[in-house]
Design an enzyme around this catalytic site. Structure first.
Site, PDB file in Angstrom:
ATOM      1  N   HIS A   1      -4.278  -2.976  -0.871  1.00  0.00           N
ATOM      2  CA  HIS A   1      -4.876  -4.228  -1.350  1.00  0.00           C
ATOM      3  C   HIS A   1      -5.744  -4.799  -0.225  1.00  0.00           C
ATOM      4  O   HIS A   1      -5.748  -6.011   0.009  1.00  0.00           O
ATOM      5  CB  HIS A   1      -3.801  -5.231  -1.749  1.00  0.00           C
TER       6      HIS A   1
ATOM      7  N   ASP B   1     -22.472   7.982   5.300  1.00  0.00           N
ATOM      8  CA  ASP B   1     -21.748   8.972   6.106  1.00  0.00           C
ATOM      9  C   ASP B   1     -20.483   9.469   5.402  1.00  0.00           C
ATOM     10  O   ASP B   1     -19.956  10.518   5.747  1.00  0.00           O
ATOM     11  CB  ASP B   1     -21.362   8.371   7.468  1.00  0.00           C
TER      12      ASP B   1
ATOM     13  N   TYR C   1     -22.822  16.855  12.739  1.00  0.00           N
ATOM     14  CA  TYR C   1     -22.065  15.791  13.399  1.00  0.00           C
ATOM     15  C   TYR C   1     -20.726  16.360  13.851  1.00  0.00           C
ATOM     16  O   TYR C   1     -20.125  17.161  13.144  1.00  0.00           O
ATOM     17  CB  TYR C   1     -21.847  14.623  12.432  1.00  0.00           C
TER      18      TYR C   1
ATOM     19  N   HIS D   1      -3.587   4.038  -1.511  1.00  0.00           N
ATOM     20  CA  HIS D   1      -3.832   2.817  -2.272  1.00  0.00           C
ATOM     21  C   HIS D   1      -3.496   1.630  -1.378  1.00  0.00           C
ATOM     22  O   HIS D   1      -2.478   1.634  -0.693  1.00  0.00           O
ATOM     23  CB  HIS D   1      -2.962   2.784  -3.525  1.00  0.00           C
TER      24      HIS D   1
ATOM     25  N   GLY E   1       0.841  -1.193   0.000  1.00  0.00           N
ATOM     26  CA  GLY E   1       0.000   0.000   0.000  1.00  0.00           C
ATOM     27  C   GLY E   1       0.870   1.233   0.000  1.00  0.00           C
ATOM     28  O   GLY E   1       2.099   1.156   0.150  1.00  0.00           O
TER      29      GLY E   1
ATOM     30  N   SER F   1       5.896   2.448  -6.724  1.00  0.00           N
ATOM     31  CA  SER F   1       5.687   2.228  -8.159  1.00  0.00           C
ATOM     32  C   SER F   1       4.342   2.807  -8.623  1.00  0.00           C
ATOM     33  O   SER F   1       4.156   3.074  -9.802  1.00  0.00           O
ATOM     34  CB  SER F   1       5.776   0.732  -8.489  1.00  0.00           C
TER      35      SER F   1
ATOM     36  N   HIS G   1      -7.764  -5.336  -9.299  1.00  0.00           N
ATOM     37  CA  HIS G   1      -6.645  -4.791  -8.558  1.00  0.00           C
ATOM     38  C   HIS G   1      -7.060  -4.448  -7.122  1.00  0.00           C
ATOM     39  O   HIS G   1      -6.992  -5.297  -6.249  1.00  0.00           O
ATOM     40  CB  HIS G   1      -6.102  -3.576  -9.322  1.00  0.00           C
TER      41      HIS G   1
END
Lengths: 231, 231, 231, 231
Positions: free
Chosen positions: C96, C119, C228, C94, C27, C74, C170
């Site tokens: 997985h 939310d 909120y 990012h 990640g 990468s 992905h």
């Protein structure tokens, strides 16, 4: 005011992440002082790491803030309604615990398939309907409380015997004699929702627990002939 | 009396939450002293944080409390029956571990689909029937033991080779040569119930482990030609 | 340069394993400095245990490395494209994370089934198409960014209102006003993907959250009438 | 002898419970010294809490123990065969990790559905057939190795490109350039087995990753044009 109650409510709010029921601030716990007709609840959206007992907010049964330097949980008006109409309850919990949310999103009552369920909930846990546009306009959170009360009335359920409900598309509310009890019921409901999901996947015909075993297990722990535990 | 045994039973009860088999007090472990015809079991509904070895309760095979300042686990009479009729077992565990409960609620035997199963259970783990109203009236927990014994007899199973059972709508009992062994069997059963559930979902036609591989794996760990481990 | 930003990005990268979103180095998190038109991102494949804030890499919106003793992640060119075309975002993540990958591999948009979703995400989270051979030849990671931008354009989605996407086969990208916000969105998306999977298994007909409740929940937390939290 | 290798193998065995791949002693890791044609493996059934690096066992490629005060893992002959026939591998791992067992028990190859898979395995991970009675009689563990080698030969797979396999009704073996690499591959395989299970449940028609993306991801991390990481 209500310093002792604030400490209890603070501690029980910390139980939610500790028991895996919530991420971030996705939940709230309150406890009532029936004599003073007030309850203490978590503030809205405050980090658990930084929250202290003194940050808890005191409210009345009409949803007014009586004391507190923070805004109360946005779900506070739901708690207020429940304390007003369910006169025997002492603590309330709301979470987005994942398995209870799954049943809520599916819009399904949680059937009593086993003794883990029967030890706490005397029969199926109901799933309340979506609120209407009109109810949202009247006041989303207070009307949520009204729909919960209405659901118990319509189905002739006793909130002491069935200490929890699902809100369709949202998640669970549970309650109990105090905040600690309500948290335990939230844990039980989450576990039961998980186990019942997989039970029905494994055997779509898996039967409800027979009535005589449901009675036995519920009464083993509750009521005048209870013999579970040390009391 | 039986101070050493109390310490063992206390420690093995602590294993249940540690290994993720239970929440709160939803389980119990006991171990027997075959010479004295007594067993030691956890007290009922006492918090694990506050429980000590001295709180364990000593009982006999007829379900009488012989020593203890607390009430024993409400499931004690089931343990008593099992020690009485399964003469080769030394320890017993009951939990509400979720995957074993799933199979219990579905009312299904746990098939032997793999070597993880075969290393411990020599064939399918049976699921016993619901108790009748009459059995509940006679005594729920003792009759649960009777139904377990009956199930093994009817199916001609050896409790040493198949050290566990599911109770329909309830959960698992496992046993072993001592409490530690019984806890390990509870862990294996839980893992097998999880893996077998997903196996059948992935491939409803997934076959039982062929008999020759079941034999091989069971005998690799058990019996006179065992060669697993250091003994 | 950008020492403070490097510290933030470093800390938010550490959140990924801590929150159970990644294993090993699967990640990356970045945050932008809009004034300088630069962003800071994690280096590629460096162990989290050994990584320091000083190892973060500074890049520009065309995907050039501006400063750093390591190669950037990468996936850096994807981040560059997103900062270039989504001008209101401040941080990108990012991962997985498994449940988001499940929906990505299934090639399905994540429907808005509940309030946990509403939310944070104002409507379904889209799943972008596979890249073509030609796009891979042009530059896999930069073209991934282009496909994300194209997906939002084609579907007339606002990246502020729907702060995330799935890439078919992905996994997820999420973003927010800063790296911390983007990480929170990654957590929400993962939780929603899990809950929605089981919801649809439990009830294949489970409805989308009604529009008026989606509106209510999103607006309770976002926009000018939000109530909120404490701000 | 081989003290350094023993330390490595000891440490990598400890990774198995730490990464959630095993319970109790349900796994084993080895690493080879290609020059000496020897490998070091965990002893059989020894508690991880009590095991030390000095307890590791040295064996040769014909499955003989060369040094050690304990019996080697009962799966040692499988490792020996693999080192003998897969000349490019340096470390081997066997576990009963639950998701890989699920696919093993279902008797199914693990398809390449996503980039998490493609980053490590260049195509589907095969599931080898059950052993026959005759093979069990010849020697269960050594013949398991033979069946693995046969499977790769029959399917024309390269063990460097596809560093793992499932054994029907049993569980996974993975390998790599050393023990650490083999452990990482065991983690990836477990994660992929979990994600692929749910992907196929969510969408039974979910496609394999297109060949051009499989190629891209595998080559991004492996081979002469790799650009992931810092080397």
């Amino acid at each position: 005011m209500l310093e002792e109650l604030k400490e209890i409510v603070y501690q029980q709010n910390l139980e939610l992440p500790k028991r895996g029921l919530i991420k971030y601030t996705w939940g709230n716990v309150s406890q009532v002082d029936r004599e003073k007709q007030l309850f203490v609840i978590k503030p809205s959206g405050v980090d658990y790491d930084q929250m202290t007992a003194a940050d808890m907010v005191v409210c009345d049964f009409d949803g007014n803030v009586v004391e507190g330097h923070y805004r109360p949980s946005s779900d506070m008006p739901t708690h207020a309604k429940l304390y007003k109409y369910f006169e025997e309850i002492g603590g309330i919990v709301h979470t987005h615990s994942p398995w209870a949310v799954v049943w809520s999103q599916a819009g399904k009552d949680v059937p009593a398939l086993g003794t883990t369920h029967a030890d706490t909930f005397y029969g199926a846990v109901p799933c309340a309907r979506f609120l209407t546009q009109e109810e949202l306009d009247t006041g989303y959170e207070a009307e949520t409380g009204t729909v919960i009360v209405e659901t118990f009335k319509d189905r002739q359920l006793n909130p002491v015997e069935v200490p929890g409900i699902l809100l369709q598309g949202h998640g669970p509310f549970t309650w109990g004699k105090d905040a600690e009890d309500a948290v335990m019921h939230a844990v039980v409901l989450e576990e039961v929702c998980k186990m019942n999901f997989f039970t029905r996947q494994l055997n779509p015909e898996s039967p409800d627990l027979p009535q005589h075993i449901l009675d036995k297990h519920y009464q083993r722990k509750h009521g005048k002939n209870a013999y579970y535990g040390q009391n």
